[in-house]
Design a protein around this motif. Structure first.
Motif, PDB file in Angstrom:
ATOM      1  N   SER A   5       0.828  -1.208   0.000  1.00 29.98           N
ATOM      2  CA  SER A   5       0.000   0.000   0.000  1.00 29.98           C
ATOM      3  C   SER A   5       0.864   1.262   0.000  1.00 29.98           C
ATOM      4  CB  SER A   5      -0.937  -0.004   1.211  1.00 29.98           C
ATOM      5  OG  SER A   5      -0.182   0.063   2.408  1.00 29.98           O
ATOM      6  N   SER A   6       2.135   1.114  -0.357  1.00 29.79           N
ATOM      7  CA  SER A   6       3.024   2.279  -0.393  1.00 29.79           C
ATOM      8  C   SER A   6       2.684   3.168  -1.587  1.00 29.79           C
ATOM      9  CB  SER A   6       4.487   1.836  -0.477  1.00 29.79           C
ATOM     10  OG  SER A   6       4.740   1.261  -1.746  1.00 29.79           O
ATOM     11  N   ASN A   7       3.108   4.413  -1.514  1.00 31.18           N
ATOM     12  CA  ASN A   7       2.847   5.357  -2.604  1.00 31.18           C
ATOM     13  C   ASN A   7       3.504   4.922  -3.908  1.00 31.18           C
ATOM     14  OD1 ASN A   7       1.292   6.922  -0.954  1.00 31.18           O
ATOM     15  ND2 ASN A   7       2.787   8.556  -0.713  1.00 31.18           N
ATOM     16  N   SER A   8       4.714   4.374  -3.826  1.00 31.49           N
ATOM     17  CA  SER A   8       5.393   3.960  -5.049  1.00 31.49           C
ATOM     18  C   SER A   8       4.675   2.793  -5.715  1.00 31.49           C
ATOM     19  CB  SER A   8       6.857   3.607  -4.774  1.00 31.49           C
ATOM     20  OG  SER A   8       6.946   2.551  -3.851  1.00 31.49           O
ATOM     21  N   PHE A   9       4.192   1.849  -4.923  1.00 30.47           N
ATOM     22  CA  PHE A   9       3.459   0.719  -5.501  1.00 30.47           C
ATOM     23  C   PHE A   9       2.110   1.184  -6.042  1.00 30.47           C
ATOM     24  CE2 PHE A   9       1.518  -3.467  -5.785  1.00 30.47           C
ATOM     25  CZ  PHE A   9       2.576  -4.202  -6.297  1.00 30.47           C
ATOM     26  N   LEU A  10       1.464   2.112  -5.342  1.00 29.02           N
ATOM     27  CA  LEU A  10       0.200   2.670  -5.831  1.00 29.02           C
ATOM     28  C   LEU A  10       0.413   3.413  -7.146  1.00 29.02           C
ATOM     29  CD1 LEU A  10      -2.829   3.198  -5.415  1.00 29.02           C
ATOM     30  CD2 LEU A  10      -2.213   5.181  -4.033  1.00 29.02           C
ATOM     31  N   MET A  11       1.543   4.101  -7.279  1.00 33.52           N
ATOM     32  CA  MET A  11       1.849   4.798  -8.526  1.00 33.52           C
ATOM     33  C   MET A  11       2.039   3.809  -9.667  1.00 33.52           C
ATOM     34  SD  MET A  11       2.089   7.714  -9.803  1.00 33.52           S
ATOM     35  CE  MET A  11       2.444   8.177 -11.461  1.00 33.52           C
ATOM     36  N   LEU A  12       2.719   2.706  -9.404  1.00 30.95           N
ATOM     37  CA  LEU A  12       2.885   1.668 -10.423  1.00 30.95           C
ATOM     38  C   LEU A  12       1.529   1.081 -10.831  1.00 30.95           C
ATOM     39  CD1 LEU A  12       6.039  -0.228  -9.103  1.00 30.95           C
ATOM     40  CD2 LEU A  12       5.876   1.114 -11.205  1.00 30.95           C
ATOM     41  N   GLU A  13       0.672   0.862  -9.838  1.00 31.29           N
ATOM     42  CA  GLU A  13      -0.669   0.339 -10.109  1.00 31.29           C
ATOM     43  C   GLU A  13      -1.483   1.312 -10.956  1.00 31.29           C
ATOM     44  OE1 GLU A  13      -4.685  -0.542  -7.527  1.00 31.29           O
ATOM     45  OE2 GLU A  13      -2.756  -0.817  -6.536  1.00 31.29           O
ATOM     46  N   LYS A  14      -1.447   2.595 -10.599  1.00 26.92           N
ATOM     47  CA  LYS A  14      -2.170   3.619 -11.364  1.00 26.92           C
ATOM     48  C   LYS A  14      -1.616   3.732 -12.781  1.00 26.92           C
ATOM     49  CE  LYS A  14      -5.292   5.907  -8.971  1.00 26.92           C
ATOM     50  NZ  LYS A  14      -6.634   6.138  -9.452  1.00 26.92           N
ATOM     51  N   SER A  15      -0.291   3.670 -12.914  1.00 27.73           N
ATOM     52  CA  SER A  15       0.340   3.760 -14.231  1.00 27.73           C
ATOM     53  C   SER A  15      -0.100   2.609 -15.123  1.00 27.73           C
ATOM     54  CB  SER A  15       1.865   3.744 -14.103  1.00 27.73           C
ATOM     55  OG  SER A  15       2.314   4.868 -13.417  1.00 27.73           O
ATOM     56  N   LEU A  16      -0.146   1.417 -14.566  1.00 26.44           N
ATOM     57  CA  LEU A  16      -0.570   0.262 -15.354  1.00 26.44           C
ATOM     58  C   LEU A  16      -2.038   0.386 -15.753  1.00 26.44           C
ATOM     59  CD1 LEU A  16       0.439  -2.369 -16.543  1.00 26.44           C
ATOM     60  CD2 LEU A  16      -0.281  -3.514 -14.450  1.00 26.44           C
ATOM     61  N   GLY A  17      -2.873   0.869 -14.854  1.00 29.84           N
ATOM     62  CA  GLY A  17      -4.282   1.099 -15.186  1.00 29.84           C
ATOM     63  C   GLY A  17      -4.451   2.126 -16.289  1.00 29.84           C
ATOM     64  N   TYR A  18      -3.667   3.190 -16.213  1.00 25.37           N
ATOM     65  CA  TYR A  18      -3.696   4.223 -17.248  1.00 25.37           C
ATOM     66  C   TYR A  18      -3.282   3.652 -18.594  1.00 25.37           C
ATOM     67  CZ  TYR A  18      -1.554   7.866 -20.124  1.00 25.37           C
ATOM     68  OH  TYR A  18      -1.167   8.649 -21.174  1.00 25.37           O
ATOM     69  N   LEU A  19      -2.178   2.909 -18.613  1.00 21.82           N
ATOM     70  CA  LEU A  19      -1.681   2.344 -19.865  1.00 21.82           C
ATOM     71  C   LEU A  19      -2.664   1.333 -20.454  1.00 21.82           C
ATOM     72  CD1 LEU A  19       2.061   1.983 -18.846  1.00 21.82           C
ATOM     73  CD2 LEU A  19       1.120   3.583 -20.528  1.00 21.82           C
ATOM     74  N   TRP A  20      -3.327   0.577 -19.590  1.00 23.58           N
ATOM     75  CA  TRP A  20      -4.330  -0.386 -20.054  1.00 23.58           C
ATOM     76  C   TRP A  20      -5.512   0.349 -20.689  1.00 23.58           C
ATOM     77  CZ3 TRP A  20      -4.178  -5.529 -20.589  1.00 23.58           C
ATOM     78  CH2 TRP A  20      -5.379  -6.187 -20.841  1.00 23.58           C
ATOM     79  N   THR A  21      -5.975   1.396 -20.045  1.00 22.38           N
ATOM     80  CA  THR A  21      -7.071   2.205 -20.587  1.00 22.38           C
ATOM     81  C   THR A  21      -6.665   2.848 -21.904  1.00 22.38           C
ATOM     82  OG1 THR A  21      -7.820   2.667 -18.330  1.00 22.38           O
ATOM     83  CG2 THR A  21      -8.656   4.106 -20.057  1.00 22.38           C
ATOM     84  N   LYS A  22      -5.432   3.336 -21.971  1.00 20.96           N
ATOM     85  CA  LYS A  22      -4.933   3.959 -23.194  1.00 20.96           C
ATOM     86  C   LYS A  22      -4.858   2.940 -24.326  1.00 20.96           C
ATOM     87  CE  LYS A  22      -1.100   6.780 -24.846  1.00 20.96           C
ATOM     88  NZ  LYS A  22       0.177   7.400 -24.479  1.00 20.96           N
ATOM     89  N   GLN A  23      -4.410   1.725 -24.021  1.00 13.42           N
ATOM     90  CA  GLN A  23      -4.326   0.682 -25.045  1.00 13.42           C
ATOM     91  C   GLN A  23      -5.718   0.343 -25.588  1.00 13.42           C
ATOM     92  OE1 GLN A  23      -1.324  -0.071 -25.949  1.00 13.42           O
ATOM     93  NE2 GLN A  23      -1.524  -1.867 -27.212  1.00 13.42           N
ATOM     94  N   ALA A  24      -6.717   0.302 -24.702  1.00  8.68           N
ATOM     95  CA  ALA A  24      -8.094   0.036 -25.135  1.00  8.68           C
ATOM     96  C   ALA A  24      -8.610   1.159 -26.033  1.00  8.68           C
ATOM     97  CB  ALA A  24      -8.997  -0.141 -23.924  1.00  8.68           C
ATOM     98  N   ALA A  25      -8.286   2.406 -25.697  1.00 10.66           N
ATOM     99  CA  ALA A  25      -8.715   3.544 -26.522  1.00 10.66           C
ATOM    100  C   ALA A  25      -8.046   3.505 -27.897  1.00 10.66           C
ATOM    101  CB  ALA A  25      -8.389   4.864 -25.815  1.00 10.66           C
ATOM    102  N   ILE A  26      -6.773   3.143 -27.931  1.00 12.76           N
ATOM    103  CA  ILE A  26      -6.061   3.030 -29.205  1.00 12.76           C
ATOM    104  C   ILE A  26      -6.683   1.929 -30.055  1.00 12.76           C
ATOM    105  CG2 ILE A  26      -3.862   2.385 -30.266  1.00 12.76           C
ATOM    106  CD1 ILE A  26      -2.480   3.790 -27.846  1.00 12.76           C
ATOM    107  N   ALA A  27      -7.011   0.806 -29.435  1.00 13.06           N
ATOM    108  CA  ALA A  27      -7.647  -0.289 -30.169  1.00 13.06           C
ATOM    109  C   ALA A  27      -8.998   0.152 -30.738  1.00 13.06           C
ATOM    110  CB  ALA A  27      -7.826  -1.504 -29.259  1.00 13.06           C
ATOM    111  N   ASP A  28      -9.774   0.901 -29.937  1.00 15.59           N
ATOM    112  CA  ASP A  28     -11.046   1.441 -30.436  1.00 15.59           C
ATOM    113  C   ASP A  28     -10.820   2.375 -31.619  1.00 15.59           C
ATOM    114  OD1 ASP A  28     -12.541   0.080 -28.570  1.00 15.59           O
ATOM    115  OD2 ASP A  28     -12.863   1.810 -27.260  1.00 15.59           O
ATOM    116  N   ASN A  29      -9.806   3.210 -31.514  1.00 16.73           N
ATOM    117  CA  ASN A  29      -9.506   4.154 -32.591  1.00 16.73           C
ATOM    118  C   ASN A  29      -9.159   3.429 -33.891  1.00 16.73           C
ATOM    119  OD1 ASN A  29      -9.912   6.313 -30.864  1.00 16.73           O
ATOM    120  ND2 ASN A  29      -7.742   6.581 -30.427  1.00 16.73           N
ATOM    121  N   ILE A  30      -8.292   2.426 -33.791  1.00 17.81           N
ATOM    122  CA  ILE A  30      -7.906   1.678 -34.987  1.00 17.81           C
ATOM    123  C   ILE A  30      -9.088   0.908 -35.554  1.00 17.81           C
ATOM    124  CG2 ILE A  30      -6.456  -0.211 -35.844  1.00 17.81           C
ATOM    125  CD1 ILE A  30      -4.263   0.822 -33.901  1.00 17.81           C
TER     126      ILE A  30
END
Length: 128
Positions: A5-30
């Motif tokens: 539950s550390s801030n650094s691990f939470l940042m990694l978790e948020k980053s992965l969620g962001y990248l996953w959402t971004k990948q889904a948006a790119i797939a929708d765009n294509i």
């Protein structure tokens, strides 16, 4: 503080969620590159987070404030209104494909960071 539950691990978790959402948006765009009137989806997270983290770091308890910023920072999916063709479709497939590759490399890096952190934790638990 608990490692998971550390801030650094939470940042990694948020980053992965962001990248996953971004990948889904790119797939929708294509997928919708030939759909008339389709507007390109763009996912934002980093821009707003950076300014909020800077403000939180200047407070009286920066670690707690930063955690609240990380927990309360959602991703934003918006439609870009740039027209590139006469049918009002705003998708540039070449740019989207390049962004998908870039995003995949970023996801790989974040996953590698998470695996490294968990390996260190695993070694500490085993006493090695």
């Amino acid at each position: 503080m608990d490692f998971l539950s550390s801030n650094s691990f939470l940042m990694l978790e948020k980053s992965l969620g962001y990248l996953w959402t971004k990948q889904a948006a790119i797939a929708d765009n294509i997928t919708n590159a030939e759909t008339p009137g389709y507007k390109e989806k763009v996912v934002t997270f980093e821009e707003g987070l950076k300014s909020k983290l800077l403000m939180a770091s200047r407070g009286s308890s920066p670690v707690k404030a930063m955690r609240q910023v990380l927990e309360g920072s959602p991703f934003s999916v918006t439609e870009q209104t740039v027209q590139t063709r006469m049918d009002d479709n705003g998708v540039n497939v070449t740019a989207q494909a390049a962004e998908a590759i870039r995003n995949a490399y970023q996801m790989r890096y974040v996953m590698s960071s998470i695996n490294t952190e968990l390996s260190i934790l695993n070694s500490a638990i085993r006493g090695q």
